[in-house]
Design an enzyme around this catalytic site. Structure first.
Site, PDB file in Angstrom:
ATOM      1  CG  HIS A  95      -1.953   1.065   1.161  1.00  0.00           C
ATOM      2  ND1 HIS A  95      -1.675   2.369   1.509  1.00  0.00           N
ATOM      3  CD2 HIS A  95      -3.233   1.044   0.737  1.00  0.00           C
ATOM      4  CE1 HIS A  95      -2.760   3.094   1.311  1.00  0.00           C
ATOM      5  NE2 HIS A  95      -3.721   2.315   0.845  1.00  0.00           N
ATOM      6  CD  GLU A 163      -5.563   1.183  -3.013  1.00  0.00           C
ATOM      7  OE1 GLU A 163      -6.701   0.843  -2.712  1.00  0.00           O
ATOM      8  OE2 GLU A 163      -4.713   1.555  -2.184  1.00  0.00           O
TER       9      GLU A 163
HETATM   10  C1  PEP Z   1      -6.799   3.086   0.366  1.00  0.00           C
HETATM   11  O1  PEP Z   1      -5.991   3.729   1.010  1.00  0.00           O
HETATM   12  O2  PEP Z   1      -6.513   1.966  -0.096  1.00  0.00           O
HETATM   13  C2  PEP Z   1      -8.116   3.640   0.139  1.00  0.00           C
HETATM   14  C3  PEP Z   1      -8.817   3.141  -0.827  1.00  0.00           C
HETATM   15  O3  PEP Z   1      -8.485   4.630   0.987  1.00  0.00           O
HETATM   16  P1  PEP Z   1      -9.687   5.671   0.806  1.00  0.00           P
HETATM   17  O4  PEP Z   1     -10.845   4.928   0.188  1.00  0.00           O
HETATM   18  O5  PEP Z   1      -9.984   6.122   2.181  1.00  0.00           O
HETATM   19  O6  PEP Z   1      -9.191   6.747  -0.100  1.00  0.00           O
END
Ligand code: PEP
Length: 248
Positions: A95, A163
Site C-alpha cells: 500500500h 490505487e
Molecule cells: C486506500 O488507502 O486503499 C483507500 C482506498 O483509501 P480511501 O478509500 O480512504 O481513499
C-alpha cells in the site's frame, strides 16, 4: 452473464476488537449479495476475531501486510505464516502508505508477495502513481515497474489494486473512471506480458456515489475501499451497487 467482482476494504489502523465485532455483526445482518466476493483487511489485532466471524459466511479476510520471512528476529513484524494461522486467506502488500511511511520498496513488495504465495495467501498488491508522477506523464511507467516487481514473485495467484496515490485519503477525490480505465488496461497488458492474468481492482476514495462507475466504466474487477467502508452498512451498500453495475 454478470461478471463476478470483488469488493473489499482495509480498515487500516482503525477499530478495537469490540468495534471489529460490531462491524462484522452488522455485515452479517445485512442481506446477502450475489455475484460479489467480499473481503476485509482488519488490523492484526482483530484478524482472528474477524476471520472467525466472517469466513463461515464466505467473506475472505486478509492481513494488511506480511513479512517476507516466516519467523525470526524482526521486531514488530507479522509473517504470512502467522497471518494464515489467524485465519487470513489474503494479504495486502505494498500500500502507498507503507511505501511512503515504512520504507516499502518494489524489492520488499516482491519478497512479501512471494511469502504470501508460499503460504497460500492471495496477495493483493497495491500499485499507483503519485501526483508528481502523473503530472510528469510517468503513470504507466510507474505502474508497469511496480506490477512487474510483484508479478515476478509468481505470475499466478496475484491480484492488483490500482490505487493512484493522489486519490487516497481525506481531502482526495477518486480518479476519473476514464483515466482509471486506461491505467487498468495498461496493468492488464503488463500482466499479460509476463504471462499473468491478474484481476485489477480500483481503490482511492471509492464511495456509494463513485463505486459503480469503476465497475461499469473503468472495467475494474472490483473495488478496494478505505474510509467509506469503516461503517459496515456503507460497505454493504457499496457492494450492492457494484454488483448491480456488474450485472448490467
Ligand atoms: C486506500 O488507502 O486503499 C483507500 C482506498 O483509501 P480511501 O478509500 O480512504 O481513499
Amino acid at each position: 452473464m454478470a461478471r463476478r467482482i470483488r469488493v473489499g476494504t482495509s480498515w487500516k489502523m482503525n477499530k478495537t476488537r469490540a468495534e471489529a465485532a460490531a462491524w462484522c455483526d452488522a455485515l452479517l445482518a445485512a442481506p446477502r449479495i450475489d455475484g460479489v466476493d467480499l473481503f476485509v483487511m482488519p488490523p492484526f489485532t482483530a484478524l482472528a476475531l474477524v476471520a472467525d466471524r466472517l469466513r463461515p459466511a464466505g467473506v475472505a479476510v486478509g492481513a494488511q501486510d506480511v513479512h517476507w520471512e516466516d519467523a525470526g528476529a524482526w521486531t514488530g513484524a507479522i509473517s504470512a505464516l502467522q497471518a494464515k494461522d489467524c485465519g487470513a486467506t489474503m494479504a495486502e502488500i505494498g500500500h502507498s502508505e507503507r511505501r511512503r511511511w515504512f520504507g516499502e520498496t518494489d524489492e520488499t513488495v516482491a519478497a512479501k508477495t512471494a511469502a504470501a504465495l508460499r503460504h497460500g495467501l492471495t496477495p493483493l498488491v497495491c500499485v499507483g502513481e503519485t501526483a508528481a508522477e502523473r503530472d510528469a506523464g510517468a503513470a504507466d511507467a510507474v505502474l508497469d515497474r511496480q506490477a512487474r516487481a510483484a508479478l515476478a514473485a509468481g505470475p499466478a495467484g496475484v491480484a492488483l489494486a490500482y490505487e493512484p496515490v493522489w486519490a487516497i485519503g481525506v481531502g482526495a477525490a477518486s480518479a476519473d473512471p476514464a483515466y482509471a480505465r486506461a491505467r487498468i488496461a495498461e496493468l492488464r497488458e503488463t500482466a499479460a506480458r509476463v504471462g499473468a492474468a491478474a484481476p485489477v481492482l480500483y481503490g482511492g476514495s471509492v464511495d456509494e456515489a463513485t463505486c459503480a462507475a469503476f465497475i461499469a466504466d473503468a472495467g475494474a474487477d472490483g473495488v478496494f475501499v478505505g474510509r467509506a467502508a469503516l461503517d459496515a452498512r456503507r460497505f454493504h451498500e457499496i457492494a450492492r451497487l457494484c454488483a448491480a453495475a456488474a450485472a448490467v
